[in-house]
Design a protein around this motif. Structure first.
Motif, PDB file in Angstrom:
ATOM      1  N   SER B 222       0.964  -1.160  -0.097  1.00 49.27           N
ATOM      2  CA  SER B 222      -0.057   0.005  -0.002  1.00 49.27           C
ATOM      3  C   SER B 222       0.701   1.337  -0.059  1.00 49.27           C
ATOM      4  CB  SER B 222      -0.907  -0.061   1.313  1.00 49.27           C
ATOM      5  OG  SER B 222      -0.180   0.157   2.237  1.00 49.27           O
ATOM      6  N   ALA B 223       2.239   1.177   0.595  1.00 54.17           N
ATOM      7  CA  ALA B 223       2.987   2.175   0.527  1.00 54.17           C
ATOM      8  C   ALA B 223       3.667   2.427  -0.742  1.00 54.17           C
ATOM      9  CB  ALA B 223       3.937   2.191   1.785  1.00 54.17           C
ATOM     10  N   ASP B 224       3.422   1.535  -1.812  1.00 49.61           N
ATOM     11  CA  ASP B 224       4.500   1.353  -2.834  1.00 49.61           C
ATOM     12  C   ASP B 224       3.590   2.392  -4.232  1.00 49.61           C
ATOM     13  OD1 ASP B 224       6.655   0.065  -1.706  1.00 49.61           O
ATOM     14  OD2 ASP B 224       5.232  -1.790  -2.093  1.00 49.61           O
ATOM     15  N   ASN B 225       4.301   3.230  -4.713  1.00 45.39           N
ATOM     16  CA  ASN B 225       3.888   3.781  -6.006  1.00 45.39           C
ATOM     17  C   ASN B 225       4.101   2.975  -7.177  1.00 45.39           C
ATOM     18  OD1 ASN B 225       2.740   5.799  -7.401  1.00 45.39           O
ATOM     19  ND2 ASN B 225       4.123   7.219  -6.719  1.00 45.39           N
ATOM     20  N   VAL B 226       3.124   1.827  -7.060  1.00 39.98           N
ATOM     21  CA  VAL B 226       3.205   0.758  -8.061  1.00 39.98           C
ATOM     22  C   VAL B 226       3.217   1.354  -9.532  1.00 39.98           C
ATOM     23  CG1 VAL B 226       2.655  -1.416  -8.997  1.00 39.98           C
ATOM     24  CG2 VAL B 226       3.004  -1.155  -6.662  1.00 39.98           C
ATOM     25  N   ALA B 227       1.898   1.852 -10.059  1.00 40.67           N
ATOM     26  CA  ALA B 227       1.732   2.140 -11.220  1.00 40.67           C
ATOM     27  C   ALA B 227       2.600   3.019 -11.654  1.00 40.67           C
ATOM     28  CB  ALA B 227       0.104   2.511 -11.344  1.00 40.67           C
ATOM     29  N   GLN B 228       3.009   4.291 -11.051  1.00 41.30           N
ATOM     30  CA  GLN B 228       3.991   5.063 -11.656  1.00 41.30           C
ATOM     31  C   GLN B 228       5.267   4.601 -11.570  1.00 41.30           C
ATOM     32  OE1 GLN B 228       3.276   9.299  -9.795  1.00 41.30           O
ATOM     33  NE2 GLN B 228       5.729   9.628 -10.175  1.00 41.30           N
ATOM     34  N   ASP B 229       5.814   4.105 -10.607  1.00 41.71           N
ATOM     35  CA  ASP B 229       7.193   3.555 -10.807  1.00 41.71           C
ATOM     36  C   ASP B 229       7.624   2.646 -11.899  1.00 41.71           C
ATOM     37  OD1 ASP B 229       7.679   5.027  -8.564  1.00 41.71           O
ATOM     38  OD2 ASP B 229       8.324   3.624  -7.303  1.00 41.71           O
TER      39      ASP B 229
END
Lengths: 235, 235
Positions: B222-229
Motif C-alpha cells: 500500500s505504500a509503494d507507488n506501483v503504477a507510476q514507478d
C-alpha cells in the motif's frame, strides 16, 4: 495441488456494459466445481457449489442453470479447502478481518468458504438487461435487495490482491446460497451465528479473456472509470 | 492453439525490491520457448528464443544461463507467431503504432516478434544487486545503456492491456537480442531498417505468483507507488 483460480472475463468489462455471454456453463465447469459469476446481460448472481450451478435472479428466485447458460464474467476452481477456523457471532467486517489476519496472504488469490448458520444475510441480485446493455453502475442501481434471518447456508468468497483491481475486485467478493434455496446472491452484509471457515490459497490465476467478442476486443476502456465504478458497484 | 501467456511474478513486486529468484529457468522453460525476464537481484535482462535463454548483463556481456538460474519475474510462451507485416525504415513509435493498428486487440495480451535488420538499437541492462535489494527506481538509475547501428537481431515484445498495469507493463514491453550476441537487453529505442513483424494473440494469461516467498507474501504494497514507478522504470 488444486491451486489454480480460473477467471473468465474481467470485472472491467462489466463497467461499460460489455455483458454478452462469452463462455458457457459447460465450459466453465471444466475448470472446477466451485465458483461465482453472472449471466449474459447481468442475468442474476451465480453460485456454483459441488459442481451444481445456481442462479439467483433479480426476483429472488433460485434455479439451476443448464450447460448452455452463458456468462460475461465468472470465477471457478476445484474445491480443496482447508480448515481455517470456526466463528461464532461475527459480523461481516470482523469475519473478513479474522480471515485476513489468519490467512496472511494479501498478495495472492484465495477462496474462503463460510458454511453454517447465519443470524442475518443481506444480498442483492440484478435483473437481466437487454441490449443496449446498461453500464455496471446503472445496472447496480436497478438491483433487488434481499434479507433473511436465521438461515443455514454457504458463503463463497474470492480474495484478490490490490494490484489486480480492475481485472477482479480487490479484496473479498462474496456470493451466498441458502441450503434451502430461500435466499442467495451477491453478499452485501452478513452476521455469522455459528459457522466453519475454510480456505484455499491459489498460486495461479488463469485469466481467460473473450477474444472472440468483437465488442470487447474493440472497446476503448480509456473513458471508463473502471477502478472506481467496480468499487462502487461491487462492494 | 498456443494462446497462453505464462507470467511468473508481477512487475509490482519489483517496485519495492522483492528481487528473490522464485522460479528456475528449467521450470520456466516447461511453459514455453520464447520469453523475457530478469534474474534474481535484477540480474540482467533475459531473452529466450527457440528455447535458449540468454542473459544480457549490466556489463553488456551476453551469456546463456543454466536451468538452475532463478528469476523474480518472467514471461514465456510457446511460439506460434503469425505474419503481420514487414517494415522498412520505421522508428519505434511508428512501429508500435503500426502494430497496434493492425493487431486491433488492445484488450488482450499478445506478443510481437520483429526480426531483421535494425538501423539502430538502444538497450539497457541492470547489474545484479545484493541484499538488501534496491527498489526498481533505484536499480533502474544504476543501469547501463548500450547502442549499436546496423545490427541484425530479434525483438521480442509483450503487449498488456491497461487494466493489467501493475501486474505487467501496460502497452509494449520489449527485449532485444542481436544475432551475433553483440548487443541485447531491455529496449529503450530502435529503428527498423528492414524486418518481418509477426504476432501471436493470447486468450489466456496464466499468472503464477511466488506464494512460497514469505517476503512477497507478507509485503505491504500500500505504500509503494506501483503504477507510476513501473511506468518510470520500464518505459
Amino acid at each position: 495441488m488444486n491451486s489454480t483460480l480460473y477467471q473468465h472475463g474481467t470485472l472491467a468489462l462489466l463497467v461499460p456494459g460489455l455483458l454478452k455471454g462469452t463462455i458457457t456453463m459447460g465450459e466453465l465447469l471444466s475448470h472446477g466445481n466451485t465458483g461465482i459469476g453472472t449471466g449474459e446481460g447481468l442475468d442474476g448472481e451465480l453460485v456454483i457449489l459441488d459442481g451444481t450451478p445456481y442462479k439467483v435472479g433479480g426476483d429472488g428466485q433460485i434455479v439451476q442453470v443448464p450447460a448452455t447458460f452463458t456468462m460475461p464474467f465468472a470465477n471457478i476452481h476445484q474445491a480443496d479447502y482447508q480448515t481455517l477456523t470456526s466463528l461464532t457471532n461475527s459480523n461481516s467486517a470482523a469475519t473478513y478481518q479474522t480471515v485476513s489476519e489468519q490467512v496472511q496472504s494479501p498478495n495472492t488469490f484465495y477462496s474462503v468458504q463460510i458454511k453454517g448458520l447465519f443470524q442475518a444475510v443481506k444480498t442483492r441480485a440484478v435483473n437481466k438487461a437487454s441490449r443496449p446493455y446498461p453500464t455496471l453502475v446503472q445496472a447496480s442501481q436497478a438491483q433487488s435487495v434481499f434479507q433473511q434471518e436465521q438461515v443455514a447456508g454457504t458463503l463463497v468468497s474470492y480474495y484478490s490482491p490490490e494490484v489486480f483491481h480492475g481485472a477482479a475486485v480487490a479484496g473479498f467478493h462474496s456470493h451466498f446460497l441458502a441450503d434451502d434455496l430461500s435466499i442467495g446472491g451477491h453478499v452485501l452484509d452478513f452476521t455469522v451465528e455459528q459457522a466453519a471457515v475454510t480456505v484455499q490459497i491459489f498460486d495461479t490465476l488463469q485469466q481467460h479473456l473473450p477474444v472472440g467478442d468483437i465488442d470487447y476486443m474493440q472497446h476503448d476502456f480509456s473513458a471508463d472509470n473502471v477502478a472506481q465504478d467496480i468499487s462502487t458497484a461491487e462492494q
